[in-house]
Design a protein around this motif. Structure first.
Motif, PDB file in Angstrom:
ATOM      1  N   ILE A 237      23.070 -11.737  53.771  1.00  0.00           N
ATOM      2  CA  ILE A 237      22.673 -10.703  52.801  1.00  0.00           C
ATOM      3  C   ILE A 237      23.086 -11.063  51.377  1.00  0.00           C
ATOM      4  CG2 ILE A 237      22.661  -8.849  54.502  1.00  0.00           C
ATOM      5  CD1 ILE A 237      25.351  -7.910  53.393  1.00  0.00           C
ATOM      6  N   CYS A 238      24.127 -11.912  51.217  1.00  0.00           N
ATOM      7  CA  CYS A 238      24.592 -12.252  49.869  1.00  0.00           C
ATOM      8  C   CYS A 238      23.893 -13.483  49.292  1.00  0.00           C
ATOM      9  CB  CYS A 238      26.105 -12.486  49.872  1.00  0.00           C
ATOM     10  SG  CYS A 238      27.095 -10.985  50.059  1.00  0.00           S
ATOM     11  N   PHE A 239      23.460 -14.406  50.148  1.00  0.00           N
ATOM     12  CA  PHE A 239      22.906 -15.682  49.665  1.00  0.00           C
ATOM     13  C   PHE A 239      21.751 -15.501  48.670  1.00  0.00           C
ATOM     14  CE2 PHE A 239      20.448 -19.588  49.803  1.00  0.00           C
ATOM     15  CZ  PHE A 239      21.446 -20.560  49.695  1.00  0.00           C
ATOM     16  N   PRO A 240      20.765 -14.621  48.947  1.00  0.00           N
ATOM     17  CA  PRO A 240      19.647 -14.491  47.990  1.00  0.00           C
ATOM     18  C   PRO A 240      20.063 -13.917  46.633  1.00  0.00           C
ATOM     19  CG  PRO A 240      19.102 -13.541  50.141  1.00  0.00           C
ATOM     20  CD  PRO A 240      20.577 -13.767  50.122  1.00  0.00           C
ATOM     21  N   PHE A 241      21.231 -13.278  46.593  1.00  0.00           N
ATOM     22  CA  PHE A 241      21.658 -12.595  45.363  1.00  0.00           C
ATOM     23  C   PHE A 241      22.843 -13.284  44.681  1.00  0.00           C
ATOM     24  CE2 PHE A 241      20.037  -9.459  48.434  1.00  0.00           C
ATOM     25  CZ  PHE A 241      18.915  -9.000  47.740  1.00  0.00           C
ATOM     26  N   MET A 242      23.052 -14.569  44.998  1.00  0.00           N
ATOM     27  CA  MET A 242      24.225 -15.244  44.469  1.00  0.00           C
ATOM     28  C   MET A 242      24.210 -15.369  42.946  1.00  0.00           C
ATOM     29  SD  MET A 242      26.375 -15.508  46.739  1.00  0.00           S
ATOM     30  CE  MET A 242      27.596 -16.317  45.715  1.00  0.00           C
ATOM     31  N   LYS A 243      23.035 -15.548  42.352  1.00  0.00           N
ATOM     32  CA  LYS A 243      22.968 -15.610  40.882  1.00  0.00           C
ATOM     33  C   LYS A 243      23.459 -14.299  40.275  1.00  0.00           C
ATOM     34  CE  LYS A 243      19.356 -19.083  40.242  1.00  0.00           C
ATOM     35  NZ  LYS A 243      18.004 -19.370  39.695  1.00  0.00           N
ATOM     36  N   GLY A 244      23.069 -13.190  40.898  1.00  0.00           N
ATOM     37  CA  GLY A 244      23.513 -11.887  40.420  1.00  0.00           C
ATOM     38  C   GLY A 244      25.011 -11.680  40.621  1.00  0.00           C
ATOM     39  N   ILE A 245      25.547 -12.180  41.752  1.00  0.00           N
ATOM     40  CA  ILE A 245      26.985 -12.052  42.022  1.00  0.00           C
ATOM     41  C   ILE A 245      27.782 -12.899  41.035  1.00  0.00           C
ATOM     42  CG2 ILE A 245      28.783 -12.576  43.723  1.00  0.00           C
ATOM     43  CD1 ILE A 245      26.762 -11.763  45.902  1.00  0.00           C
ATOM     44  N   VAL A 246      27.266 -14.114  40.745  1.00  0.00           N
ATOM     45  CA  VAL A 246      27.921 -14.973  39.745  1.00  0.00           C
ATOM     46  C   VAL A 246      27.904 -14.290  38.383  1.00  0.00           C
ATOM     47  CG1 VAL A 246      27.768 -17.164  38.485  1.00  0.00           C
ATOM     48  CG2 VAL A 246      27.457 -17.139  40.970  1.00  0.00           C
ATOM     49  N   LYS A 247      26.763 -13.674  38.047  1.00  0.00           N
ATOM     50  CA  LYS A 247      26.648 -12.947  36.780  1.00  0.00           C
ATOM     51  C   LYS A 247      27.638 -11.784  36.738  1.00  0.00           C
ATOM     52  CE  LYS A 247      24.556 -11.783  32.887  1.00  0.00           C
ATOM     53  NZ  LYS A 247      24.666 -12.634  31.676  1.00  0.00           N
ATOM     54  N   LEU A 248      27.779 -11.090  37.858  1.00  0.00           N
ATOM     55  CA  LEU A 248      28.707  -9.963  37.932  1.00  0.00           C
ATOM     56  C   LEU A 248      30.150 -10.443  37.730  1.00  0.00           C
ATOM     57  CD1 LEU A 248      28.738  -6.905  38.439  1.00  0.00           C
ATOM     58  CD2 LEU A 248      29.012  -7.381  40.885  1.00  0.00           C
ATOM     59  N   ALA A 249      30.468 -11.622  38.288  1.00  0.00           N
ATOM     60  CA  ALA A 249      31.814 -12.185  38.114  1.00  0.00           C
ATOM     61  C   ALA A 249      32.095 -12.503  36.654  1.00  0.00           C
ATOM     62  CB  ALA A 249      31.969 -13.448  38.963  1.00  0.00           C
ATOM     63  N   THR A 250      31.058 -12.955  35.930  1.00  0.00           N
ATOM     64  CA  THR A 250      31.247 -13.259  34.500  1.00  0.00           C
ATOM     65  C   THR A 250      31.416 -11.976  33.681  1.00  0.00           C
ATOM     66  OG1 THR A 250      28.844 -13.311  34.086  1.00  0.00           O
ATOM     67  CG2 THR A 250      29.902 -15.389  34.665  1.00  0.00           C
ATOM     68  N   ILE A 251      30.884 -10.865  34.190  1.00  0.00           N
ATOM     69  CA  ILE A 251      31.079  -9.573  33.509  1.00  0.00           C
ATOM     70  C   ILE A 251      32.525  -9.106  33.698  1.00  0.00           C
ATOM     71  CG2 ILE A 251      30.445  -7.120  33.544  1.00  0.00           C
ATOM     72  CD1 ILE A 251      27.585  -8.018  34.255  1.00  0.00           C
ATOM     73  N   PHE A 252      33.043  -9.305  34.919  1.00  0.00           N
ATOM     74  CA  PHE A 252      34.436  -8.915  35.188  1.00  0.00           C
ATOM     75  C   PHE A 252      35.420  -9.775  34.401  1.00  0.00           C
ATOM     76  CE2 PHE A 252      32.762  -6.970  39.188  1.00  0.00           C
ATOM     77  CZ  PHE A 252      33.268  -5.692  38.984  1.00  0.00           C
ATOM     78  N   VAL A 253      35.085 -11.060  34.244  1.00  0.00           N
ATOM     79  CA  VAL A 253      35.964 -11.978  33.508  1.00  0.00           C
ATOM     80  C   VAL A 253      35.192 -12.457  32.285  1.00  0.00           C
ATOM     81  CG1 VAL A 253      37.372 -14.064  33.596  1.00  0.00           C
ATOM     82  CG2 VAL A 253      37.033 -12.714  35.672  1.00  0.00           C
ATOM     83  N   ARG A 254      35.407 -11.810  31.161  1.00  0.00           N
ATOM     84  CA  ARG A 254      34.648 -12.103  29.942  1.00  0.00           C
ATOM     85  C   ARG A 254      35.356 -13.153  29.085  1.00  0.00           C
ATOM     86  NH1 ARG A 254      30.761  -8.207  28.765  1.00  0.00           N
ATOM     87  NH2 ARG A 254      30.810  -6.358  30.113  1.00  0.00           N
ATOM     88  N   GLY A 255      34.599 -13.693  28.130  1.00  0.00           N
ATOM     89  CA  GLY A 255      35.184 -14.559  27.115  1.00  0.00           C
ATOM     90  C   GLY A 255      35.223 -16.022  27.512  1.00  0.00           C
ATOM     91  N   GLU A 256      35.740 -16.836  26.590  1.00  0.00           N
ATOM     92  CA  GLU A 256      35.865 -18.273  26.784  1.00  0.00           C
ATOM     93  C   GLU A 256      37.335 -18.672  26.694  1.00  0.00           C
ATOM     94  OE1 GLU A 256      33.375 -20.208  27.597  1.00  0.00           O
ATOM     95  OE2 GLU A 256      31.943 -18.545  27.482  1.00  0.00           O
ATOM     96  N   ASP A 257      37.635 -19.832  27.236  1.00  0.00           N
ATOM     97  CA  ASP A 257      39.008 -20.336  27.191  1.00  0.00           C
ATOM     98  C   ASP A 257      39.368 -20.798  25.782  1.00  0.00           C
ATOM     99  OD1 ASP A 257      39.785 -20.240  30.048  1.00  0.00           O
ATOM    100  OD2 ASP A 257      38.086 -21.598  30.261  1.00  0.00           O
TER     101      ASP A 257
END
Length: 550
Positions: A301-321
């Motif tokens: 169920i998660c495989f087709p939506f991995m781009k969205g999950i990756v995008k969601l992870a970038t929302i939770f962790v914002r900014g650059e090093d």
């Protein structure tokens, strides 16, 4: 409920957990370096990365070890987030192999595994045999511990206190919470599922409650990666969040489905398990298959939506090093994600970074010598301080790594890395020498003849090319440029002899003054030594410690 039963349960649990740890670490030490190489090479495609994640986790018997390694690789820039996502999905499926193995009742032959493992560890000298012995010993301890736990639970299940406590755990939310907490504490979902499997086998927990405890295990297994990502780079934290989101989303969806179709799912699992189990292992097989089915469904169920999950992870962790300067470590130390399997690759990445800084400093100093722009030399001296800092910190890290139980393949490389850090530091010293020559030339108004400058440029080009090939060979652990590096080193040695001879002729023919000649001669010697250090760096990947022979 007697004290003897409780002590037997605790002893069995201790043997079970330690056996699983010993087996996992033994497999990681024996095959970790090879599996890591596969992980590095085969993750270009997310689908292939998923199968690599299944393979790696099935072998090392720990999804936590895999995800921490993946997080450390993302931190080191070896994997991007989409590649990491594929491996993380695979790790979720690979971790079910442990429960499948535990479901087989091998406690009767556990003493055989224990004895064989002890013999391999105590009486064989080859590291590889010892590591395999640890795996066999851990396997035996695991089943021996299960046997102890099973026996003690059989006595405990007649206790009114125990049955009352277990009976109160018919709340799905409490079962999920229990699975989460236990897994978060012992940092192994496989171990928690193993414990649940033993309890279910003794009739202490019904299969329907096992569903919810397993869902809690799924989420609790994320804690290791989340903890490991603390202090790491943004992408490392995002990789840990991807793991967390995949497990939480999958568990929530399954929880909702169970609310409407728990009986049907239970009947399905019982049906598919009945053909592959005896009466004694039936419930164990059902729990193991539940773990497998839930994990596979979660990935599907998660495989087709991995781009969205990756995008969601970038929302939770914002900014650059923040940009890392020469006086900070980028891949090891305070910014790193530590994993024994990734310790040497991360050290290599730091050495490559140090080498690039050192080589860049050499080119900067040579350019200042050629143009007479001594104002820029201050940055050369400042960068040299950074190189010295990296030299100390990387050496300290290698000393600490040498005290760890690293994969056998990595231990073979470790000795060479001590030489590499020294060679890179020496190249930095030669860059500082060139800066001194540039300062001297400016202060004393020294100028090279057109012929001498041409010889310097020719030798510099060869040296810089050799350094580029050497660090590429070192970074990729490839022998591809070996012959070219050897040829370049011979050319540079011949150049130094030839140009030193030409220099003497210019001095005798009064075409060059003595002061300029001394700078020219010392510069050639420094460039030749830089080439030697570059060749040493390339050859470091060929060195092996004979004591670590497999």
């Amino acid at each position: 409920m007697t004290l003897e039963s409780i002590l037997a349960l605790v002893a069995g649990l201790g043997l079970f957990l330690y056996g699983m740890k010993l087996m996992s670490e033994g497999l990681e030490k024996a095959a970790g370096a090879r599996l890591r190489s596969i992980l590095e090479m085969c993750t270009k495609n997310q689908f292939i990365g998923m199968f690599v994640g299944i393979l790696f986790t099935a072998v090392v018997q720990s999804s936590s070890a895999t995800t921490v390694l993946v997080v450390s690789f993302v931190n080191a820039g070896l994997l991007n987030l989409m590649q990491a996502a594929g491996v993380i999905l695979g790790a979720n499926i690979g971790t079910t192999i442990t429960a499948q193995l535990i479901a087989f009742d091998l406690s009767a032959i556990a003493p055989v595994f224990l004895m064989v493992g002890v013999i391999m560890v105590m009486f064989f000298k080859k590291p590889m045999v010892k590591r395999i012995g640890e795996v066999v010993l851990g396997f035996g301890m695991l089943f021996f511990g299960m046997s102890y736990m099973s026996g003690s639970m059989e006595a405990l299940k007649t206790s009114p206190e125990v049955t009352s406590l277990i009976g109160s755990m018919h709340n799905p939310y409490l079962a999920v919470l229990a699975g989460f907490i236990i897994t978060a504490v012992i940092q192994s979902s496989s171990a928690t599922v193993g414990i649940v499997l033993v309890m279910a086998s003794q009739g202490l927990i019904p299969l329907s409650m096992c569903f919810y405890i397993i869902l809690g295990c799924n989420m609790g297994s994320c804690v290791s990666a989340l903890i490991a990502s603390i202090g790491g780079k943004k992408n490392a934290k995002r990789a840990a969040w991807i793991h967390f989101l995949v497990n939480v989303i999958g568990s929530v969806v399954i929880f909702i489905i169970l609310a409407f179709a728990k009986d049907q799912i239970e009947a399905f699992i019982v049906a598919i398990s009945s053909g592959s189990a005896t009466d004694g292992t039936k419930i164990a097989r059902e729990v193991a298959n539940t773990h497998l089915i839930f994990k596979v469904f979660q990935v599907v169920i998660c495989f087709p939506f991995m781009k969205g999950i990756v995008k969601l992870a970038t929302i939770f962790v914002r900014g650059e090093d923040e940009k890392i300067d020469e006086f900070h470590l980028e891949y090891i130390g305070e910014h790193s994600i530590f994993s024994t399997t990734a310790a040497v690759p991360n050290a290599i990445n730091e050495l490559v970074r140090m080498a690039q800084i050192s080589f860049g400093n050499l080119k900067h100093a040579l350019e200042a010598l050629k143009t007479g722009n001594v104002e820029s030399l201050e940055s050369v001296y400042e960068t040299e301080k950074g190189i010295n800092y990296l030299n100390r910190e990387i050496t300290n890290y290698l000393v600490k790594a040498n005290q760890l139980s690293l994969p056998i393949g990595d231990r073979k490389l470790l000795g060479g890395l001590f030489h590499v850090v020294n060679d890179i530091e020496r190249i930095g010293d030669h860059a500082e020498n060139v800066a001194d020559f540039a300062k001297q030339a400016k202060e004393e108004n020294l100028h090279f003849s057109k012929t001498a400058q041409g010889e310097i440029d020719e030798m510099t080009d060869k040296v810089i090319h050799l350094l580029k090939l050497s660090i590429e060979m070192f970074e990729k652990k490839s022998k591809e440029h070996l012959d070219e590096i050897l040829a370049l080193e011979n050319e540079i040695d011949e150049m130094e002899r030839k140009f030193q001879h030409n220099h003497v002729n210019r001095l005798t023919n009064d075409l060059c003054d003595a002061e300029t000649g001394m700078v020219f001669s010392d510069l050639l010697s420094n460039l030749e030594r830089v080439a030697d250090h570059g060749t040493n760096i390339a050859f470091s990947i060929l060195e092996e410690n004979p004591e670590e022979d497999e």
